[in-house]
Design an enzyme around this catalytic site. Structure first.
Site, PDB file in Angstrom:
ATOM      1  N   ASN A 151      17.031  -7.207   8.697  1.00  0.00           N
ATOM      2  CA  ASN A 151      18.416  -7.157   9.131  1.00  0.00           C
ATOM      3  C   ASN A 151      18.979  -5.758   8.904  1.00  0.00           C
ATOM      4  O   ASN A 151      19.287  -5.032   9.842  1.00  0.00           O
ATOM      5  CB  ASN A 151      19.242  -8.213   8.384  1.00  0.00           C
ATOM      6  CG  ASN A 151      20.660  -8.342   8.890  1.00  0.00           C
ATOM      7  OD1 ASN A 151      21.207  -7.481   9.565  1.00  0.00           O
ATOM      8  ND2 ASN A 151      21.302  -9.434   8.572  1.00  0.00           N
ATOM      9  N   GLY A 207      13.073  -5.509   2.792  1.00  0.00           N
ATOM     10  CA  GLY A 207      12.551  -4.249   2.306  1.00  0.00           C
ATOM     11  C   GLY A 207      12.239  -3.215   3.360  1.00  0.00           C
ATOM     12  O   GLY A 207      12.174  -2.028   3.065  1.00  0.00           O
ATOM     13  N   LYS A 263      15.573 -21.171   6.910  1.00  0.00           N
ATOM     14  CA  LYS A 263      15.084 -20.168   5.962  1.00  0.00           C
ATOM     15  C   LYS A 263      15.683 -20.469   4.594  1.00  0.00           C
ATOM     16  O   LYS A 263      16.897 -20.412   4.406  1.00  0.00           O
ATOM     17  CB  LYS A 263      15.485 -18.762   6.411  1.00  0.00           C
ATOM     18  CG  LYS A 263      15.180 -17.713   5.341  1.00  0.00           C
ATOM     19  CD  LYS A 263      15.574 -16.307   5.735  1.00  0.00           C
ATOM     20  CE  LYS A 263      15.738 -15.447   4.487  1.00  0.00           C
ATOM     21  NZ  LYS A 263      16.098 -14.058   4.780  1.00  0.00           N
TER      22      LYS A 263
END
Lengths: 67, 261
Positions: B210, B189, B101
């Site tokens: 997360n 978000g 990522k």
């Protein structure tokens, strides 16, 4: 003695020390980690043969919690 | 329903990807991740203690790479160079693992991505053989640029990282989804289960989160809620919602045969 920067901290080490010997001295052998020396990866298979030199910049990293 | 998420040619059983930060301890981390059903879990790469703290537990002992797909991130990197270095270290750490990522941040206050540096890092990483899932702005043009570079998944923010503000940009997300031929995942978000469901109903291929789990009052229960929300949202998307009928009701029960008529 040689002077290196290990994870951002100056350290004095024995000359002719291999990456593996450094990891052994710090109790890090067998842990899941990765080593970078002067911006280049030192692959696990080469830890025993790569010798540290005066002025080396070393990064030793692990995986930690993150998102 | 057999509906795997396919990223870089590999199928995953869950469309919920979760981070491993901000938990109370490793036991809670593992319990929450098990409850989420996630197959892909993100980790950060940081300097180890160099002998000051021997016997410190290692995250990868709790989340063995044999059981989970570990997705190393570049959180905290503000330049393409730092991000590339971090992921090369991650690849060495994870024995040649290519899926990563990428995130290159632009501002420590809002954690918005620095898109020019993100594009630069993506080019280098793709050329170097990485499978790059990329955190990006909700800009359909730059999302397409990242896809054209060869990123294997596009991951726009839905609102600021760790803000829990939910999906504030559904129209931009739809533009990105409609343009993309690779999976699009909301990354950042989501605050609660309905946010995850909305992302999936919009047509996202997955959601990465997360803080929404780790900062919940009961993280393990929220992980379970998120698993269901992602599954529910996905099924609703595939089912196709009914058209909205503004200002006109339509009864579900027969209008004929009422007693007393």
């Amino acid at each position: 003695m040689i002077q290196v920067i290990l994870n951002g901290q100056p350290e004095s080490l024995q000359p002719d020390l291999s990456v593996l010997a450094l990891l052994e001295a710090r109790g890090l052998v067998g842990k899941r980690l990765a080593v970078e020396r002067n911006g280049e990866i030192v692959p696990k298979a080469r830890h025993a043969e790569v010798k540290l030199a005066d002025g080396d910049r070393l990064e030793i990293v692990v995986a930690v919690g993150g998102g | 329903m057999n509906d795997p998420l396919v990223i870089a040619g590999k199928a995953y059983h869950s469309r919920l990807l979760v981070g491993t930060g901000k938990y109370k301890d490793f036991a809670e981390t593992r319990e929450a991740i098990d409850a989420s059903g996630a197959a892909i879990v993100t980790v950060a790469i940081r300097r180890t203690n160099i002998g000051q703290n021997p016997g410190e537990p290692n995250l990868l002992d709790v989340l063995p790479p044999e059981k989970f797909t570990i997705l190393p991130n570049t959180a905290g990197c503000y330049t393409a160079d730092d991000a590339v270095r971090t992921l090369r270290l991650a690849r060495e750490l994870l024995d040649g693992h290519a899926l990563v990522k990428l995130e290159v941040l632009g501002d420590p206050k809002n954690l918005f991505p620095n898109m020019p540096e993100t594009l630069k890092a993506a080019e280098t990483l793709v050329k170097d053989g990485f499978d790059v899932m990329v955190y990006c702005a909700d800009d359909p043009i730059q999302a397409k640029m990242l896809e054209d570079i060869g990123c294997c998944a596009i991951m726009p923010l839905a609102s600021l990282i760790g803000s829990g503000m939910g999906i504030i940009n559904p129209w931009n997300l739809r533009l990105i989804i409609d343009n993309a031929k690779v999976p699009v995942l909301v990354d950042a978000g989501v605050g609660t289960a309905s946010d995850a469901a909305i992302a999936m109903e919009l047509g996202c291929d997955g959601v990465l989160m997360n803080t929404a789990i780790a900062a919940a009052g009961r993280p393990v229960l929220m992980a379970s809620a998120m698993r269901k929300a992602v599954e529910a949202g996905r099924e609703a998307f595939l089912a196709g919602r009914m058209p909205r009928k503004f200002y006109s009701a339509d009864p579900s029960s027969p209008t004929q045969g009422l007693i007393g008529s």
